[in-house]
Design an enzyme around this catalytic site. Structure first.
Site, mmCIF file in Angstrom:
data_model
loop_
_atom_site.group_PDB
_atom_site.id
_atom_site.type_symbol
_atom_site.label_atom_id
_atom_site.label_comp_id
_atom_site.label_asym_id
_atom_site.label_seq_id
_atom_site.Cartn_x
_atom_site.Cartn_y
_atom_site.Cartn_z
ATOM 1 N N ASP A 1 0.793 -5.228 -2.308
ATOM 2 C CA ASP A 1 1.507 -3.501 -3.839
ATOM 3 C C ASP A 1 -0.317 -4.663 -3.644
ATOM 4 O O ASP A 1 -0.455 -6.010 -4.154
ATOM 5 C CB ASP A 1 1.993 -4.143 -3.850
ATOM 6 N N HIS B 1 -8.548 6.824 -13.963
ATOM 7 C CA HIS B 1 -8.053 7.568 -12.995
ATOM 8 C C HIS B 1 -9.219 7.355 -11.780
ATOM 9 O O HIS B 1 -9.160 7.184 -11.005
ATOM 10 C CB HIS B 1 -7.659 8.808 -12.827
ATOM 11 N N GLU C 1 -0.462 2.450 -5.573
ATOM 12 C CA GLU C 1 -0.762 1.741 -4.531
ATOM 13 C C GLU C 1 -0.408 0.734 -3.835
ATOM 14 O O GLU C 1 -0.869 -0.393 -3.652
ATOM 15 C CB GLU C 1 -1.244 0.155 -5.988
ATOM 16 N N ASN D 1 -6.011 1.756 -14.198
ATOM 17 C CA ASN D 1 -5.543 2.395 -13.991
ATOM 18 C C ASN D 1 -6.057 3.300 -16.078
ATOM 19 O O ASN D 1 -6.922 4.006 -16.390
ATOM 20 C CB ASN D 1 -4.963 3.103 -13.924
ATOM 21 N N ASP E 1 -9.390 5.430 -8.187
ATOM 22 C CA ASP E 1 -9.727 5.773 -7.321
ATOM 23 C C ASP E 1 -10.555 4.694 -6.507
ATOM 24 O O ASP E 1 -10.090 4.528 -5.238
ATOM 25 C CB ASP E 1 -10.329 7.346 -6.961
#
Length: 564
Positions: A436, A449, A479, A444, A453
């Site tokens: 994680d 975003h 994530e 973010n 990504d």
């Protein structure tokens, strides 16, 4: 052991199924269809070729039989004359004219040249040379007790020769040549002074010398070919001859000369005018005699190599055929001639014939069918290929996360279960790593975003590069990532997890112009070694719990146990 074999067989079948895709199946089907259609066409071609060869042999056989019958008629006449000569030698007719002929012979036998003639309209004259000239020849002799009988027998045969000789016959000249220095011929000698020249011309010919008791032990009919000399105006001839013997004494030779031109004319007349092909006549030594082609009598003469091939084929059979370049050559030995009749059929003649038309039609049909088959193959292959590409794309999208290009949650679970079962079967360890990313929500919120990504894609690449070949990684949420390690112990899995953590934390990544960040991750590790449980969901849940323990402990660390 049986279970292992079964799993290996299933794996092999899956590999084969992957290799033999729909495109390969389509190719295989069309290849089989093309192969069988070609085999059927080839079989039809073989049958057609056999029919063509049979047709060529039948045409040749018809002409050979016609020529053989005509030659047999002349051979039969020659045998008849020999039998008559033998009877006359044993029991001559007691005619005054014949006794007078013997007396006349005794009177003129010492002359350089002489002629005995009884009746011009009924018999042929006997022409001869002197005793002195006879004594000069090795094969010639007048020292026999039946010389008088031979003179009268020659006159009797002269009568038969006149009756047997006619203008419709192929024979140009029939003669009896004696070793005793005289001859009888259907071709008259106009001047007596020419008798010695003509007689020695006879006795020096192969058809006379070849009937000595040493050369012709079986005393059978023999054929001879005479080729003209370059300076001579004479034409080539074929001579059939037979020795005349009585009481084991060789008296002379009966012969018939047939000009090659008459045999050529006979060949032309015997051939069906609607048929193509050239007929050629060869002697026993494969020397060319004549051809049925009036315009090009030597148009299809064979070269030495082809003659050698033809001679080799003739050694094994009396009839047959052979292909020479674009020609088909069929041949048949004649029964009553020491030679062979050959038929030459060229490719252009074959194309113009019935078999050529059928062959062209068959070739066009095969070409049309093959063209249609190839077009169909191309269309279907292209359609199947497009469908297969589309199917593969859809399947990949269904199994993978498009952003990270790792397996999605559903695909990862589908992969994990059989791997866990396989490890359980072989009693190998099975480990799971939960990953994680730390502070991903802040990235973010701060950078947007698109930056998030990029971070996910960057992290997925680093995770994939840290794994072994048999390991499987997937994105199971936002994530969060999961790594499956079949065959890895807890310690080995912890080492892999540490390698992933270090790679993620070591590299900075560009988020925007002049802006870089360094990411970190918290990792939890679990293994079947701990409890002997191979249930993937249980192992993932355990690894997930340890992941959160790592986060609670300050993030950017690996927890492989509940106490670490």
């Amino acid at each position: 052991m049986q279970h292992e074999t079964k799993m290996e067989n299933q794996s092999w079948l899956k590999k084969l199924a992957r290799r033999l895709g729909p495109g390969h199946v389509v190719n295989l089907c069309f290849i089989v269809v093309l192969l069988f259609s070609t085999l059927l066409t080839w079989r039809e071609v073989v049958v057609l070729e056999d029919a063509y060869i049979s047709s060529q042999r039948n045409h040749l056989e018809n002409v050979a039989n016609a020529l053989d019958k005509h030659l047999q008629y002349n051979v039969d006449k020659l045998i008849f004359l020999r039998n008559g000569m033998r009877e006359a030698l044993v029991a001559p007719l007691d005619f005054t004219s014949l006794r007078d002929a013997v007396t006349e012979f005794e009177q003129h036998r010492d002359e350089h040249a002489w002629k005995i003639e009884l009746n011009r309209r009924r018999t042929l004259p006997v022409n001869g040379v002197s005793d002195a000239l006879v004594s000069e020849g090795n094969l010639l002799s007048r020292e026999n007790e039946s010389l008088d009988n031979e003179i009268t027998a020659a006159l009797e045969v002269g009568y038969l020769l006149r009756l047997a000789h006619n203008s419709s016959s192929m024979v140009e000249q029939a003669m009896y040549v004696s070793r005793a220095g005289f001859y009888v011929s259907t071709q008259p000698t106009l001047f007596t002074r020419n008798v010695p020249t003509r007689y020695y011309g006879y006795v020096t010919q192969p058809w006379f010398i070849g009937h000595s008791q040493r050369e012709n032990r079986h005393r059978a009919v023999r054929w001879f070919t005479s080729q003209p000399e370059h300076a001579s105006n004479t034409e080539p001839q074929v001579t059939v001859s037979v020795p005349v013997d009585s009481n084991n004494y060789w008296y002379g030779v009966l012969g018939m000369s047939i000009p090659v031109r008459t045999m050529q004319q006979f060949l032309r007349n015997a051939i069906d005018k609607n048929l193509d092909g050239e007929y050629q006549l060869y002697d026993s030594k494969l020397r060319f005699l004549t051809s049925s082609n009036p315009d090009h009598p030597t148009g299809n003469i064979f070269d030495p190599r082809e003659l050698a091939l033809l001679a080799q084929a003739m050694e094994h059979d009396t009839r047959g055929g052979i292909r020479m370049d674009s020609r088909y050559v069929s041949w048949e030995r004649l029964d009553h001639f020491d030679g062979v009749l050959v038929r030459v059929h060229t490719l252009s003649e074959g194309v113009r014939g019935d078999f050529g038309s059928i062959s062209i039609a068959l070739t066009l049909l095969w070409a049309l069918f093959t063209t249609m088959l190839l077009i169909s193959w191309y269309v279907i292959r292209r359609m199947v290929s497009n469908m297969y590409v589309l199917q593969s794309s859809l399947q990949w999208q269904a199994w993978h996360d498009t952003l990270t290009r790792l397996y999605n949650r559903g695909a990862l679970f589908e992969k994990a279960r059989p791997l866990a079962k396989l490890c359980q079967t072989h009693q190998h360890p099975f480990s799971v790593i939960q990953v994680d990313l730390d502070h991903f929500k802040a990235i973010n919120d701060r950078f947007g975003h698109q930056a998030g990504d990029r971070v996910l894609s960057h992290a997925a690449g680093l995770i994939s590069s840290s794994l072994r070949a048999q390991d499987v990684a997937g994105r199971v949420g936002g994530e969060e990532f999961c790594v499956i390690l079949p065959g890895a112990s807890l310690t080995e899995a912890a080492e892999v997890a540490e390698r992933i953590r270090l790679k993620l934390n070591e590299k900075e990544m560009l988020i925007a112009k002049s802006t870089t960040i360094r990411i970190s991750a918290s990792l939890g590790v679990s293994s079947s070694e701990e409890t002997g449980d191979y249930d993937f969901e249980q192992l993932q849940s355990l690894a997930d719990r340890r992941l959160y323990l790592a986060k609670q402990a300050g993030r950017n660390r690996v927890f492989a146990s509940d106490n670490a």
